[in-house]
Design a protein around this motif. Structure first.
Motif, PDB file in Angstrom:
ATOM      1  N   ALA A  72      -7.204  -1.946  -7.210  1.00 20.39           N
ATOM      2  CA  ALA A  72      -5.785  -1.605  -7.282  1.00 20.39           C
ATOM      3  C   ALA A  72      -5.323  -0.722  -6.128  1.00 20.39           C
ATOM      4  O   ALA A  72      -4.274  -0.086  -6.209  1.00 20.39           O
ATOM      5  N   LEU A  73      -6.079  -0.679  -5.021  1.00 24.90           N
ATOM      6  CA  LEU A  73      -5.685   0.004  -3.791  1.00 24.90           C
ATOM      7  C   LEU A  73      -5.937  -0.960  -2.646  1.00 24.90           C
ATOM      8  O   LEU A  73      -7.079  -1.335  -2.380  1.00 24.90           O
ATOM      9  N   ARG A  74      -4.867  -1.383  -1.963  1.00 27.58           N
ATOM     10  CA  ARG A  74      -5.009  -2.407  -0.923  1.00 27.58           C
ATOM     11  C   ARG A  74      -4.029  -2.161   0.217  1.00 27.58           C
ATOM     12  O   ARG A  74      -3.042  -1.435   0.070  1.00 27.58           O
ATOM     13  N   THR A  75      -4.293  -2.837   1.346  1.00 31.33           N
ATOM     14  CA  THR A  75      -3.373  -2.847   2.477  1.00 31.33           C
ATOM     15  C   THR A  75      -2.848  -4.262   2.684  1.00 31.33           C
ATOM     16  O   THR A  75      -3.458  -5.240   2.242  1.00 31.33           O
ATOM     17  N   ASP A  76      -1.691  -4.363   3.388  1.00 35.71           N
ATOM     18  CA  ASP A  76      -1.233  -5.677   3.828  1.00 35.71           C
ATOM     19  C   ASP A  76      -1.625  -5.856   5.294  1.00 35.71           C
ATOM     20  O   ASP A  76      -2.321  -5.012   5.876  1.00 35.71           O
ATOM     21  N   ASP A  77      -1.192  -6.949   5.914  1.00 32.44           N
ATOM     22  CA  ASP A  77      -1.549  -7.222   7.304  1.00 32.44           C
ATOM     23  C   ASP A  77      -0.336  -7.139   8.220  1.00 32.44           C
ATOM     24  O   ASP A  77      -0.318  -7.735   9.302  1.00 32.44           O
ATOM     25  N   ALA A  78       0.687  -6.379   7.806  1.00 27.41           N
ATOM     26  CA  ALA A  78       1.873  -6.187   8.636  1.00 27.41           C
ATOM     27  C   ALA A  78       1.598  -5.113   9.694  1.00 27.41           C
ATOM     28  O   ALA A  78       0.542  -4.484   9.722  1.00 27.41           O
ATOM     29  N   ASP A  79       2.574  -4.897  10.574  1.00 27.99           N
ATOM     30  CA  ASP A  79       2.465  -3.874  11.611  1.00 27.99           C
ATOM     31  C   ASP A  79       3.764  -3.073  11.650  1.00 27.99           C
ATOM     32  O   ASP A  79       4.804  -3.627  12.005  1.00 27.99           O
ATOM     33  N   PRO A  80       3.741  -1.789  11.269  1.00 27.11           N
ATOM     34  CA  PRO A  80       2.582  -1.023  10.810  1.00 27.11           C
ATOM     35  C   PRO A  80       2.108  -1.493   9.442  1.00 27.11           C
ATOM     36  O   PRO A  80       2.862  -2.105   8.683  1.00 27.11           O
ATOM     37  N   ALA A  81       0.858  -1.181   9.144  1.00 29.04           N
ATOM     38  CA  ALA A  81       0.258  -1.663   7.902  1.00 29.04           C
ATOM     39  C   ALA A  81       0.887  -0.982   6.694  1.00 29.04           C
ATOM     40  O   ALA A  81       1.188   0.216   6.717  1.00 29.04           O
ATOM     41  N   GLY A  82       1.081  -1.757   5.644  1.00 26.62           N
ATOM     42  CA  GLY A  82       1.484  -1.203   4.361  1.00 26.62           C
ATOM     43  C   GLY A  82       0.262  -0.903   3.513  1.00 26.62           C
ATOM     44  O   GLY A  82      -0.761  -1.578   3.615  1.00 26.62           O
ATOM     45  N   VAL A  83       0.379   0.129   2.683  1.00 25.34           N
ATOM     46  CA  VAL A  83      -0.686   0.515   1.761  1.00 25.34           C
ATOM     47  C   VAL A  83      -0.073   0.577   0.369  1.00 25.34           C
ATOM     48  O   VAL A  83       1.050   1.074   0.199  1.00 25.34           O
TER      49      VAL A  83
END
Length: 362
Positions: free
Chosen positions: A313-324
Motif C-alpha cells: 500500500a505504498l507505491r510510486t508512479d512513473d511520472a516526472d516528477p514522480a508521484g508517491v
C-alpha cells in the motif's frame, strides 16, 4: 502531463482514481463490492493498459479479473485463472501479487499466492501455469506462516535478464532463480529472524517487501519483520540500513522510478499495537541508499494517528516528477506529486486499504 491511474484495493472492493495533473482526482468504485482485493496489476506494456485484480469473495472464493478499458468492464475466465494442480493437496486461498514482467516478455505476468506458490501467465493474466519447482523445493514444508498467512507475496523481476527472478515468502524468506524458475535457492544471508532460536538461519525469515533500485539492478531494498535492509550484490548478502528510523518494523518499501538510492518506507511499531511510532503519520525517505533517512510529512495529519500501511500500500508512479502514494488501514489515501516533499489526502472513509498501484496511462 498524461493521465495517471491510481488503483486502490480494499477489504471491500477496488477503487480507481484518475487525474490529469495530479491536482485533483476522480474516484470510482467500488468495483467487486464486498470482495477483498489483495493485489492489483497495471500492465502498460501493450497498446492499451490492462488492469488485473486479485479479488476474494467470501462466498465464491478467490479469482483474478482483468479489464482492458480502465475498469469500465471486467472479465473473469470461465475456469479459474489460478488453480493448484491435483496432487498438491491444497487449493487457492488468496492472490497476493500480480506482477507484470519486463518489456522483453510482453505477455508474462506472475502471480504469488497463499498457500505459498508462484504461477506464471504468458497471455497477459488470462491463464496461469503452476511453477512446480518452487512448490517442490525441499525447504518449502518447513516454511512458517506470517500473521497474514503463508504466502508468496512479492515477485521481483530483473530488467537485464528475464530469467532472473526473486520472490519473498512469509515466513520462508527470499528465494532466487537464475533459470526462469526451473530451480531456486534461498538468499537470506544477513537477514535476521528475531523470532527463531537461530536468528540468522538459511531460510525462515518473515520478509515483508522487496524493491529493486531503478539505476543499479544489483541493489535491492527489503523491509523485514525487524529491520530495513539493502543488498548490493543481487540479494546474495543483506546489510541493515534502518538504524536511523524511529522503528525497525514496518510492512512497505518502495523506490523512486528513476533515481537510484531513493527509497520510501512507512515505519510501524512492533508488538501488540502496530501503530505508527509516536502515533505520527510519517513517510521516511532516503536519497543515499539508506545511509541517512529524513521524515517527509508536510500535509500529513499532525494529530495522533493510528493508521498503519500494509506491504503493498505504498507505491510510486512513473511520472516526472514522480508521484508517491499510500493508503492505510483507516481507509485514507494520501498522494504526493513532488516525490514526497508534500502530501494531500485524496480519499477517506474507504474500507481498510490493502494495496495501491499507480501508473501513467497515456
Amino acid at each position: 502531463m498524461n493521465d495517471v491511474l491510481l488503483a486502490i484495493g480494499t477489504r471491500k472492493g477496488l477503487f480507481l482514481g484518475r487525474s490529469g495533473g495530479r491536482g485533483g482526482w476522480d474516484l470510482t468504485g467500488p468495483h467487486f463490492p464486498m470482495q477483498a482485493v489483495y493485489s492489483v496489476g497495471i500492465d502498460t506494456r501493450g497498446d492499451r493498459p490492462r488492469l488485473l485484480a486479485g479479488a476474494d469473495s467470501s462466498h465464491w472464493g478467490p479469482s483474478v479479473f482483468r479489464s482492458d478499458d480502465l475498469g469500465a468492464a471486467w472479465h473473469e475466465p470461465a475456469e479459474p485463472a489460478v488453480k493448484f494442480p491435483e496432487g498438491t493437496g491444497t487449493s487457492l486461498e488468496r492472490v497476493w501479487q500480480l506482477q507484470p514482467a519486463g518489456p522483453d516478455e510482453p505477455g508474462v505476468v506472475y502471480a504469488g499466492t497463499q498457500p505459498g506458490a508462484l504461477f506464471r501467465s504468458e497471455d497477459g493474466g488470462e491463464t496461469f501455469a503452476f511453477v512446480r519447482s518452487l512448490w517442490d523445493h525441499p525447504q518449502r514444508p518447513e516454511w512458517g506462516e506470517g500473521f497474514g498467512g503463508q504466502a508468496v507475496h512479492t515477485v521481483v523481476t530483473d530488467p537485464r535478464d528475464p530469467r532472473a527472478l526473486m520472490v519473498a515468502v512469509s515466513s520462508g524468506g527470499v528465494y532466487r532463480s537464475a533459470d526462469g524458475g526451473e530451480s531456486w535457492e534461498p538468499s537470506n544471508s544477513g537477514l535476521k529472524a528475531e523470532f527463531l532460536p537461530d536468528q540468522y538461519p538459511e531460510f525462515g525469515q518473515c520478509v515483508h517487501k522487496i524493491a529493486r533500485d531503478p539505476v543499479d539492478p544489483d541493489r535491492l531494498y527489503l523491509q523485514n519483520h525487524g529491520g530495513v535492509y539493502r543488498s548490493d550484490d543481487g540479494g546474495t548478502h543483506w546489510t541493515e540500513i534502518g538504524k536511523d528510523l524511529p522503528a525497525d518494523f514496518g510492512f512497505a518499501v518502495t523506490v523512486h522510478p528513476r533515481r537510484g538510492g531513493v527509497v520510501y518506507v512507512f515505519p510501524a511499531s512492533d508488538g501488540s499495537d502496530r501503530y505508527p511510532p509516536e502515533y505520527r503519520c510519517r513517510v521516511f525517505r532516503t536519497e543515499d541508499a539508506g545511509a541517512t533517512w529524513e521524515e517527509r510529512c508536510a500535509g500529513l495529519p499532525g494529530e495522533p494517528h493510528y493508521g498503519v500501511v500494509l506491504r503493498d500500500a505504498l507505491r510510486t508512479d512513473d511520472a516526472d516528477p514522480a508521484g508517491v502514494y499510500f493508503g492505510n488501514r483507516n481507509g485514507e489515501v494520501y498522494a504526493s506529486a513532488d516525490e514526497g516533499e508534500s502530501w494531500r489526502q485524496i480519499a477517506r472513509h474507504l474500507p481498510d486499504v490493502l494495496c495501491v498501484r499507480a501508473a501513467v496511462i497515456g
